[in-house]
Write a protein that holds these residues in place. Structure first.
Motif, short mmCIF file in Angstrom:
data_model
loop_
_atom_site.label_atom_id
_atom_site.label_comp_id
_atom_site.label_asym_id
_atom_site.label_seq_id
_atom_site.Cartn_x
_atom_site.Cartn_y
_atom_site.Cartn_z
N TRP A 286 33.28 40.19 -6.66
CA TRP A 286 32.45 40.06 -5.45
C TRP A 286 33.36 40.27 -4.26
O TRP A 286 34.00 39.36 -3.78
CB TRP A 286 31.77 38.69 -5.40
CG TRP A 286 30.57 38.66 -4.50
CD1 TRP A 286 29.98 39.72 -3.86
CD2 TRP A 286 29.79 37.52 -4.15
NE1 TRP A 286 28.90 39.31 -3.13
CE2 TRP A 286 28.76 37.96 -3.30
CE3 TRP A 286 29.87 36.16 -4.46
CZ2 TRP A 286 27.81 37.09 -2.76
CZ3 TRP A 286 28.91 35.29 -3.93
CH2 TRP A 286 27.90 35.76 -3.09
N TRP A 287 33.42 41.52 -3.82
CA TRP A 287 34.36 41.90 -2.77
C TRP A 287 33.64 42.18 -1.47
O TRP A 287 32.45 42.51 -1.45
CB TRP A 287 35.15 43.14 -3.20
CG TRP A 287 36.19 42.84 -4.24
CD1 TRP A 287 36.50 41.61 -4.77
CD2 TRP A 287 37.05 43.78 -4.89
NE1 TRP A 287 37.50 41.74 -5.70
CE2 TRP A 287 37.86 43.05 -5.80
CE3 TRP A 287 37.22 45.16 -4.80
CZ2 TRP A 287 38.82 43.66 -6.61
CZ3 TRP A 287 38.16 45.78 -5.60
CH2 TRP A 287 38.96 45.04 -6.48
N GLY A 288 34.41 42.08 -0.37
CA GLY A 288 33.81 42.29 0.93
C GLY A 288 34.76 42.91 1.92
O GLY A 288 35.55 43.81 1.58
N VAL A 289 34.74 42.43 3.15
CA VAL A 289 35.57 42.96 4.21
C VAL A 289 37.06 42.92 3.86
O VAL A 289 37.78 43.90 4.09
CB VAL A 289 35.29 42.22 5.54
CG1 VAL A 289 36.34 42.55 6.59
CG2 VAL A 289 33.89 42.57 6.06
N PRO A 290 37.59 41.81 3.32
CA PRO A 290 39.03 41.77 3.04
C PRO A 290 39.52 42.86 2.09
O PRO A 290 40.65 43.33 2.21
CB PRO A 290 39.23 40.38 2.42
CG PRO A 290 38.14 39.55 2.99
CD PRO A 290 36.97 40.49 3.07
N GLN A 291 38.66 43.28 1.18
CA GLN A 291 39.05 44.33 0.22
C GLN A 291 38.63 45.73 0.67
O GLN A 291 38.85 46.71 -0.06
CB GLN A 291 38.44 44.04 -1.16
CG GLN A 291 38.91 42.75 -1.81
CD GLN A 291 38.17 41.53 -1.31
OE1 GLN A 291 37.11 41.64 -0.67
NE2 GLN A 291 38.69 40.34 -1.60
#
Length: 366
Positions: A286-291
């Motif tokens: 579950w990835w978002g802005v940081p990745q």
């Protein structure tokens, strides 16, 4: 056969070069090793300019990045019915090493087929069921929705926002709430109206919902549907909207304030590399802005520089872990505290979200 120690440097270099590009060399002949196959199953058309389009762009970028390791194929417009089960089974029988199912409604069908084909890896987008050869992956779209909310809160003159929703599942409810909270971080008086169309991709219904929201006083719209119909309706009526999952500015250059863009290749490339190196495990991603899996991009001409700077500053704070869209205090519609000051909602609560935050009008469909 000549010992490797006594092989000429020229031959050693040839062998190394062959291996580097996925070939075996026999004398002067090169035999290309077969790349593994990966297949993608889509809920909508690749030309929807939204969810399916963004997945397909990720697929193409991953195939380019992994040239020689994987070839990919896709099947679009697969409904979330027994048809999906048949498609997953056929793709496994065709020798695909990995099958990606890119819609929540594929979950049960994919789980069933994964048990029947233990040597095939199955990856399900937005779901929660896992198995020995079944993993899940998702993007934190609520982070993008929050950032769009920051922009919406700075642009509305009526303090009324509108959202065209697809289905009242946790993923979509999270995005509506995050959008509202992002807007309220700029303007606490914000109210959000929601119209559900009970479809991921139905341009006619999406357009009608957008026009209805505008008639109810909403002057900035967001969507959790897949076509550019909401942006087109906003452009026609002289209000604002956002690109969702991809840049939709070509459908309303003056109407689009910004776009929440998903970069699925940030997930697909490492996943396929894990499969190629036989290090894949059935984990949940579950990835978002940081990745770099989601970002606010493609700001329109109607966004003043200070507002763009503010939105990007919030984006950077999320990237550094200094900000979370669901930092407390957060209240539900009844005004009760859901998360107190100094706390933030856990992933477990976020994954099951079934309530509206304060400021979202109407009842959440059961």
């Amino acid at each position: 056969m000549q010992n490797w120690r006594h092989t000429s440097n020229k031959m050693k270099n040839l062998v190394k070069a062959c291996l580097a590009v996925g070939t075996l060399c026999f004398g002067a002949t090169q035999v290309t090793l077969a790349a593994e196959k990966a297949a993608f199953v889509y809920i909508g058309p690749t030309g929807d300019h939204g969810w399916t389009y963004s997945h397909d762009q990720g697929r193409l970028k991953a195939e380019q990045a992994l040239a020689g390791k994987f070839t990919t194929s896709h099947i679009e417009n697969v409904p979330e019915t027994a048809d999906a089960e048949r498609v997953f089974r056929n793709l496994a029988q065709q020798g695909n090493k990995v099958v990606f199912g890119t819609s929540f409604g594929y979950m049960n069908q994919m789980e069933k087929v994964s048990r029947q084909f233990p040597n095939t890896i199955f990856m399900h987008a937005t779901g929660y069921k896992k198995g020995k050869n079944l993993g899940t992956y998702d993007v934190r779209t609520y982070e993008g929705a929050y950032l769009l909310g920051v922009v919406a809160g700075g642009k509305t003159t009526k303090n009324t926002l509108g959202v065209v929703g697809s289905f009242p599942i946790p993923e979509v409810v999270r995005n509506i709430n995050a959008f509202t909270l992002g807007a309220q971080s700029v303007n606490p008086r914000i109210k959000t109206k929601v119209i559900w169309v009970n479809s991921w991709f139905n341009p006619g219904k999406e357009r009608d919902a957008a026009l209805a929201l505008i008639s109810q006083g909403a002057d900035v719209l967001m969507q959790n549907t897949d076509s550019p119909a909401v942006v087109q309706a906003a452009a026609q009526k002289g209000v604002y909207a956002f690109g969702w999952d991809s840049d939709m500015s070509k459908f309303g250059a003056n109407a689009q304030l910004a776009a929440s863009v998903i970069h699925w290749e940030k997930i697909y490339v490492p996943l396929l590399n894990q499969v190629a190196s036989k290090t894949w495990k059935p984990t949940s991603i579950w990835w978002g802005v940081p990745q770099g899996a989601i970002n606010i991009e493609n700001f329109g001409p109607a966004v003043p520089a200070p507002l763009k700077t503010k939105a990007l500053a919030v984006r950077d704070a999320i990237q550094k872990g200094q900000k979370h869209p669901f930092d407390g205090p957060i209240y539900n519609q009844a005004g009760s505290v859901v998360i107190p000051q100094g706390k933030r909602l856990s992933d477990d609560v976020l994954s099951k979200m079934n309530f509206y935050v304060k400021g979202v009008e109407g009842a959440l469909p059961k």
